[in-house]
Design an enzyme around this catalytic site. Sequence first.
Site, PDB file in Angstrom:
ATOM      1  N   LYS A 102     -45.687  56.273  28.847  1.00 42.31           N
ATOM      2  CA  LYS A 102     -45.637  55.059  28.018  1.00 42.31           C
ATOM      3  C   LYS A 102     -45.400  53.842  28.917  1.00 42.31           C
ATOM      4  O   LYS A 102     -46.068  52.833  28.819  1.00 42.31           O
ATOM      5  CB  LYS A 102     -44.533  55.193  26.958  1.00 42.31           C
ATOM      6  CG  LYS A 102     -44.374  53.975  26.066  1.00 42.31           C
ATOM      7  CD  LYS A 102     -43.278  54.178  25.021  1.00 42.31           C
ATOM      8  CE  LYS A 102     -43.050  52.901  24.232  1.00 42.31           C
ATOM      9  NZ  LYS A 102     -41.914  53.016  23.274  1.00 42.31           N
ATOM     10  N   GLU A 151     -41.130  60.207  38.423  1.00 40.65           N
ATOM     11  CA  GLU A 151     -41.697  61.554  38.600  1.00 40.65           C
ATOM     12  C   GLU A 151     -43.195  61.560  38.300  1.00 40.65           C
ATOM     13  O   GLU A 151     -44.002  62.128  39.055  1.00 40.65           O
ATOM     14  CB  GLU A 151     -40.985  62.550  37.679  1.00 40.65           C
ATOM     15  CG  GLU A 151     -39.510  62.747  37.976  1.00 40.65           C
ATOM     16  CD  GLU A 151     -38.606  61.755  37.254  1.00 40.65           C
ATOM     17  OE1 GLU A 151     -37.385  61.963  37.257  1.00 40.65           O
ATOM     18  OE2 GLU A 151     -39.141  60.749  36.703  1.00 40.65           O
ATOM     19  N   GLY A 190     -41.061  57.467  22.836  1.00 38.76           N
ATOM     20  CA  GLY A 190     -41.613  58.562  23.637  1.00 38.76           C
ATOM     21  C   GLY A 190     -41.453  59.916  22.971  1.00 38.76           C
ATOM     22  O   GLY A 190     -42.402  60.680  22.808  1.00 38.76           O
ATOM     23  N   GLU A 232     -31.599  63.070  22.854  1.00 39.45           N
ATOM     24  CA  GLU A 232     -31.870  61.719  23.341  1.00 39.45           C
ATOM     25  C   GLU A 232     -31.756  60.708  22.201  1.00 39.45           C
ATOM     26  O   GLU A 232     -31.478  59.534  22.419  1.00 39.45           O
ATOM     27  CB  GLU A 232     -33.258  61.636  23.996  1.00 39.45           C
ATOM     28  CG  GLU A 232     -33.378  60.522  25.029  1.00 39.45           C
ATOM     29  CD  GLU A 232     -34.686  60.538  25.801  1.00 39.45           C
ATOM     30  OE1 GLU A 232     -34.660  60.840  27.011  1.00 39.45           O
ATOM     31  OE2 GLU A 232     -35.740  60.253  25.192  1.00 39.45           O
ATOM     32  N   HIS A 288     -31.305  90.286  22.973  1.00 42.16           N
ATOM     33  CA  HIS A 288     -30.891  91.093  24.128  1.00 42.16           C
ATOM     34  C   HIS A 288     -30.287  90.196  25.202  1.00 42.16           C
ATOM     35  O   HIS A 288     -30.264  90.562  26.378  1.00 42.16           O
ATOM     36  CB  HIS A 288     -32.108  91.870  24.653  1.00 42.16           C
ATOM     37  CG  HIS A 288     -32.747  92.678  23.560  1.00 42.16           C
ATOM     38  ND1 HIS A 288     -32.254  93.889  23.140  1.00 42.16           N
ATOM     39  CD2 HIS A 288     -33.804  92.390  22.739  1.00 42.16           C
ATOM     40  CE1 HIS A 288     -32.987  94.349  22.139  1.00 42.16           C
ATOM     41  NE2 HIS A 288     -33.927  93.456  21.868  1.00 42.16           N
TER      42      HIS A 288
HETATM   43  O1  F6P Z   1     -36.061  58.846  30.895  1.00 44.90           O
HETATM   44  C1  F6P Z   1     -36.230  59.154  29.593  1.00 44.90           C
HETATM   45  C2  F6P Z   1     -37.591  58.727  29.113  1.00 44.90           C
HETATM   46  O2  F6P Z   1     -37.689  57.358  29.063  1.00 44.90           O
HETATM   47  C3  F6P Z   1     -37.924  59.348  27.788  1.00 44.90           C
HETATM   48  O3  F6P Z   1     -37.404  58.653  26.717  1.00 44.90           O
HETATM   49  C4  F6P Z   1     -39.429  59.367  27.843  1.00 44.90           C
HETATM   50  O4  F6P Z   1     -39.972  60.224  26.911  1.00 44.90           O
HETATM   51  C5  F6P Z   1     -39.653  59.820  29.281  1.00 44.90           C
HETATM   52  O5  F6P Z   1     -38.599  59.214  30.024  1.00 44.90           O
HETATM   53  C6  F6P Z   1     -40.974  59.483  29.872  1.00 44.90           C
HETATM   54  O6  F6P Z   1     -41.200  58.113  29.831  1.00 44.90           O
HETATM   55  P1  F6P Z   1     -42.686  57.517  30.043  1.00 44.90           P
HETATM   56  O7  F6P Z   1     -43.548  58.057  28.976  1.00 44.90           O
HETATM   57  O8  F6P Z   1     -42.508  56.038  30.004  1.00 44.90           O
HETATM   58  O9  F6P Z   1     -43.151  57.986  31.405  1.00 44.90           O
END
Ligand code: F6P
Length: 558
Positions: free
Chosen positions: A216, A222, A275, A361, A392
């Site tokens: 978003k 990452e 998100g 969250e 189990h």
């Molecule tokens: O760090 C949490 C968060 O902002 C979530 O709320 C979101 O779903 C996720 O990271 C990924 O964010 P983006 O879609 O902006 O990469």
Amino acid sequence: MPEPRFCTLQWRAMPATTPKTTASLTRSPAWRALTAHRRAWNTLHLRDLFATDPGRFARFSLEAGGLFLDYSKNLIVDETRALLVQLARERGLPDHVAALLAGKRVNSTERRAAWHSALRAGNAAPREVKHSLAAMRRFSDELRTGRVSGAGGRTITDVVSLGIGGSALGPALVANACAPDAAAPRVHFVTTPGEPLTRQLAALDPAATLLIVQSKSFSTMETMRNAEAARAWLKACGIDDCTPHLAAVTAGTDTATAFGVAADRVFPLWDWVGGRYSVWSAVGLPAMIAMGAAAFDEFLAGAAAMDAHFAEAPPERNMPMLMALLGIWHGNGFGAASRAVISYEPALKLLPPYLQQLEMESLGKRVTRKGKPLRTGSSAIVWGGLGVDAQHAYMQALHQGTQLVPVDFIAACSPRHGDHDTHALTLANCFAQSALLMRGVTADEALQASLAANVAATDAKRLAPHQTLPGNRPSNTLLLPALTPRSLGALLALYEHRTFAQAALWDINAFDQYGVEHGKRLAGALLPGLSGIRKAASADASTDGLIQHSIAHNRRPQ
Ligand code: F6P
């Protein structure tokens, strides 16, 4: 059971400051009545309630959006439900629901709507939503019919979705649950940078691979690290023009085109979609590619049916509201710090991580919408897994441990694979677990069972205390007719609405997540020191020490 007091401060780590708001939950008449009513449960036992009330199951179960909920194995009697419903009315829950579904600015801190229901509103959806869905259908149909090719003309056979959190958990769950085994193209999800991406790409042919960058913000560390690494992989494999191999789903459309994604391959998101509530939007594109546009439309329709129920049903017959109220009753009333979601439908193995983000969250908050410290506990720790495995592994603790852990059991009435015998076995296990959590096994029953199994009387007596189950442990059972895109849509919308209802009852904002931002910033500050770019910024003795230790033991080539 603990001394009866409606646990107002159950989970607060730091001392409460003096809450001023008169609208405080704990001062509401229904809350006070529930506090008094809580005492009754020091002597009530579900086993007796079922024994003396043959109508209990019928009274405490309902159907909505094609789902069936049995909530009769919760710590409730008619008076409990009446008081919980009174609480819902006192807190104006139906008005909160109306505001949510009408696209009002319910996200009080970011001053935005949280209008995920508009994404599945069909003909009533906003134009930009319809436009986006049409573009998604077109692109996924082209991919599924082999009409999308890479720079070298090879047909795209593999799609890699690069995203994290709400940009990954939903589509991965839906694709895993609804895509046919031989889906074409194959859709892969990578969230974590480094080895997981390297391994995934190593298994693919770059000339036939499409990358979808799902973010978003188009700035999540990452995801952007994975996007850059995957693009570098394409280039390293001799693909200079990566454009045919790239697509993006984002609210940062300009940033995506600057990254090299063609404008007609950028699928928009809007700030009024959170998100963790975004799987219905273009974030669901990888799932649509895996399952097909028609199935995705079914998924949306299932959610829309649950939206209608949430909007129209009165609290006493409103499935999300009742589940939210029961969550507060067990959490704040009985001190249940966690909640388990246990599915007996193997294709729902990714449901617990999805719900962890959705609920924790959203509800992991300590202040009201006005910023006042909460006087009650808030989010439970949500966890879970597949039922057959759970039996189990950790069901022992749920039956005989000292923690009260309410459980949502989820199963399908009919199997997808046609193996009805195995399915009957699966359902038998599901129903056995909830029944025993409810009624338990008395010492005498354990003794009699041992004697019936020809165990020596002395051993039977010695073992009976170890074999006793206290019971009176709450659970819901949710039955889907079968796991289909439609029933999955209804199920996820149910949990979204359960989450929102709990937030409204606690007067917290479910749609922001400021608590995660600090960690991102601090990680950014620590990174240069760890990657040897410059001397590590000092944090605290422990963090500095960890950095120094890891640098000293890192076999990074100098
Ligand atoms: O760090 C949490 C968060 O902002 C979530 O709320 C979101 O779903 C996720 O990271 C990924 O964010 P983006 O879609 O902006 O990469």
